[in-house]
Structure formats: structure tokens, C-alpha cells
Design an enzyme around this catalytic site. Sequence first.
Site, PDB file in Angstrom:
ATOM      1  CE  LYS A  78      -3.948   2.029   2.526  1.00  0.00           C
ATOM      2  NZ  LYS A  78      -4.847   1.932   3.707  1.00  0.00           N
ATOM      3  CB  SER A 159      -8.201   3.967   2.751  1.00  0.00           C
ATOM      4  OG  SER A 159      -7.390   3.254   3.661  1.00  0.00           O
ATOM      5  CB  SER A 183      -8.790   1.400   5.749  1.00  0.00           C
ATOM      6  OG  SER A 183      -9.431   2.629   5.593  1.00  0.00           O
TER       7      SER A 183
END
Lengths: 496, 95
Positions: A78, A159, A183
Site C-alpha cells: 500500500k 481506503s 480500511s
Amino acid sequence: MSDPTHLSLAEARDALKSKQLSAVELTQAHIDAIEKSRALNCFITETPELALAQARESDARLAQGEARPLEGLPLGIKDLYCSKGVRTTAASRILDDFTPTYESTVSANLLRDGAAALGKLNLDEFAMGSSNETSAFGPVVSPWRRAGDPDAKIVPGGSSGGSSSAVAAHLCLGATATDTGGSIRQPAAFTGTVGIKPTYGRCSRWGIVAFASSLDQAGPIARTVRDAAIMLRSMAGHDPKDTTSVDAPVPDYEAAIGASVKGRRIGVPKEYRLDGMSAEIAALWDQGAAWLKDAGAEVVEISLPHTRYALPTYYIIAPAEASSNLARYDGVRYGRRERGRDIIEMYEKTRASGFGPEVRRRIMIGTYVLSAGYYDAYYVRAQKVRSLIKRDFDEAFAAGVDAVLTPATPSTAFAQGEKGAADPVEMYLNDVFTVTVNMAGLPGVAVPGGLAANGLPLGLQLIGRPFDEETLFSLAAAIEQAAPKIERPQPWWRED
Amino acid sequence: MSVDSATVRRIAHLSRIAIEDGEVERLRGELNAILAFVETLSEVDVDGVEPLTSALPMQMKKRVDVVTDGGIADDILANAPLREDHYFVVPKVVE
């Protein structure tokens, strides 16, 4: 081997060890898949050369019989994790070409254990969002499509939307993610993948771009419960550079897969049965409880009376912490800078042009609830309610409950542009089942429960006692075993 | 509680975010929607409840007060938008 991207992380590990496959072949297959899948917009930065160099080293080690736990396994990172020498953006314009001179502890742990890093995955800007639509680098598309609706672009959740989409589309064997209010778990549920947010303090936060420091926690998204367990074991561990990192041994989480769940007490909180809950979600929840009962667990109704206050509490505490954390983006030490007549105007113009609308909104809310005259009414009150939310869980666990079962999300994934355009709160409601877990610092895992009538995945959530991720892995594996197998989505997006 | 346009401008300035005149009304609406959403907390009885300051009970760890890092000025300045020697350069702040 025909197409190694079909393998799970555990299967790929075994194939490498038995020399059915080389690390370079495995990594190259994923690089090829990424190149043909740019329509999904999963990656902000691809690092194929880096991944292949790591794979070559892995092949040398495998040949010498010196394989590390994740030897030769290609993963996605990420883009909230700082990568040494690789541009790191947090999906924001304000970081510009920021290239860290250091590696985050968690990604360093994965590299230490032999993983190959394929690149940096897209996300909501500064991890603020539930659909990956707030990214400055464009939205991520899910590999899943609604039945009979091939034109709608489905969101992968957020997210960690690049992470969930890339794992579901078989562009990497697993991915790192972060979870401040849901998330990791909400994107996993939206894409039919497994995501675990471990206990606060289990993974180091050092080198991960901060959003809300008392809530942020790193964790993996993977395609199976076993794969998530393998990744978490490498990611977790004490780090002197994060004072909230816990100095406790990391168990062999993989050993918990397949362990009996007989006699485990599973709490089903009545307050999660929201007014207007869809019949499909309610049925999935009942089905999840039935699967655990069939596996020998005992299911009991419990009460978590302050549940309905968790989301409002979150939308005071998280923006407050964010407004403080994001004060560092001032155009002085790194990132974008706009010109101004004086330093204040330079700050104001830099931050206006560098932050997107959702981030600006949250900084402003956070600034307001911390400002003189409102601090006690909003922030201190929210911190008190947070104590009550945590106490609800403490009491349930003290009464003998081993884990709590809930739906992961109130609906399946939706299409781009369908939610939150008129009212930001509509988007926030996605996290209604996950946010309590961050409030209380507990571990939570999302595991697929099957497909909805619209053809999109649905997920269940299990919440555990602090540092009892092993029980969550055992229970999640029992659900995975019982649930209908989710087939890989047809690769409609591939540009061959 | 809800905010008026003067408060929106004040919060933006405290946040060090420039806003255009045309944005104020939209921001006021959005901030008030969020404030209305969190208003429900006022009904919770929090008498005698301690604010939560740590997600899990933990002792603040301390370490020996020795230098463990440093000498990396080049690294620290590597991403600066404007620098001169080992300094960050900013607009003049003192007259």
C-alpha cells in the site's frame, strides 16, 4: 507450471520449495498480469526491476536450501508505507515526488523474510475514504462486476482499495494494507478477500504515513485465511521505533488454521441488527453463526450498548488526530510547495492545492473540534464515549465470549459515484460495523461469506480479544471451510 | 451546534488552508452535516467516565538517553522543495 498467478500464497511457497517453479517465473507472471491490468488502476508505482532482483536472490537462496519464510513471494505494498528509494505518495498531490530514504518497519520485515515487492498500491488520499475515489491518482476499479450490469465500475472499497483489488484480480499473492476505521476489512469484504486488522500495537506504525495514530494499524489482505496468517506473522513484532508497539512474541499464526473451534463462545451483538438492515445481510449473518455452530462453537446473543455512538465518536477523534498529524505538510521539508507573499500564505496555498476535498474537510473538522471553546464539548466527550465503547467489549469478553461475529459491511460494493456525492456522511456509514474495533484497539478479521444476489461478494467480521489473533484465524478458517467457494472473477479487464 | 461562514473562514485559517469565497457556503454545508451527525453524542451520559487516552493499557516505554541516530543531514534534506547547503529555505519570517 501453466499460470502461477492462480496459486495461493501458501501454494506458491510450497511450489518454490519443491522446485516446481522458480521465484523469477512466479514474479514475472505477476508483473505480466499487472501490465495487462492497468485498467483497474491498482498501482500508483510499479517496481518490476526491484521485484525481479529480489526474486533472483530468492532463487539463489532456494537453491542453497536457505529459504526464508516468504522466500520469493511477490507482494503489493500500500502506498502509505514508506519504501526506501521508491516514490511514496499516500495517494496525495501534497507529497509530490517524495522518495523516502528509509523503509517502513512492516515492509522491511516482509523483505527481511524474503518477499518481493511488485510496487506501490493505490488508496484513498491519506487513507481517508471507503471507496478509493478520493485518490489523487484516480479511482481503483474492482475486478468484480454486478450481475447484468457490465458497464458499472464497482469500487473495491477503501481506503486499501488498490490492495483489495490487486489481490482479488490475482496481480499479487497478498498485499499490505492499513486500517483506521475499517480500511482493511471493508475492502476485503467488497472483493471476496480476507483482511485482518490486528490488535493495536501488534504491528509497528513506524514509516507508515500517519492518519489517526491511536487508531491506525497495519495488516494484510490475502485470498485465503492461511495466506493472511502467513503474512501477519512476518509483518508483526516489536519495534523500538514505535513506542506503542508491543514487546510480545509473535505466535505462529498459520498453526491456528484448522485448530478446533469446539466449545468456543461466539457473541452476536443485538445492537448490530440495525433498523433497515438488508434481508440479505441479516441472512448472511445468521448463516455465519450456523456455520460456526456446525463446527462446534456455541453462539450467544450479547449486548454492546454503545455501538450506535461509535461512528460519530470516530468522526471526532479521527479528524482531530488527522488535523494534528497532517500539520507536517507545510511545503518546507518535503513535498509540494506553492509560492506565497509570506510564510503563512505559502502554507495556506500549498495545503489548499496539495490536499484533496475529503482531506481538507477532515482537517477542518479536526481543527474545529480541537479549537478553544469546543475541545471539551466535542473532543473530550468523544474520548469519554470511546471509553464506554471499549468497556462494552471488555464486559462481553469478561463474561466468557471468545469472539464476536458481525457482518463486515452494511451492503455489497457500489459503483463509482453512487455514494457520498451530496452528503459525506453517506459514505462514512460504510464503516458502521468495523469502526468499533479500532475504537477499542481490538483485532478484527473480514472473511468472505459468499455472493449476494447481485453477484458481488459479501463478508463476515470476527472480533477478538486483545492479542488473540490466533482464535480469529481458527474461526475465520472454519467459516472459509463452510462458505461457498468464491471463484476468481472473469478477467474482463485484461488487455492481452 | 452549527458553524456560520465566519467560523468556516476562521477554521480554514487555523488549518492553514486557503479557501476561495465561492467555497465557503459549500464547506459550511458539509461541515454542518458532519456536526449534525456527531451531535448524537450529546445524549450519552458520560458523568464520571474517564476519557480514553490509550487504546490498550500500556506503560510508556522509555529508553536510555543516548544518541542512537544522526549524521544524516543529506537524507533529511533530500526531499526539500528548496534548500541551501544544510538549510531548508523559506520566505522571510522576521523583519
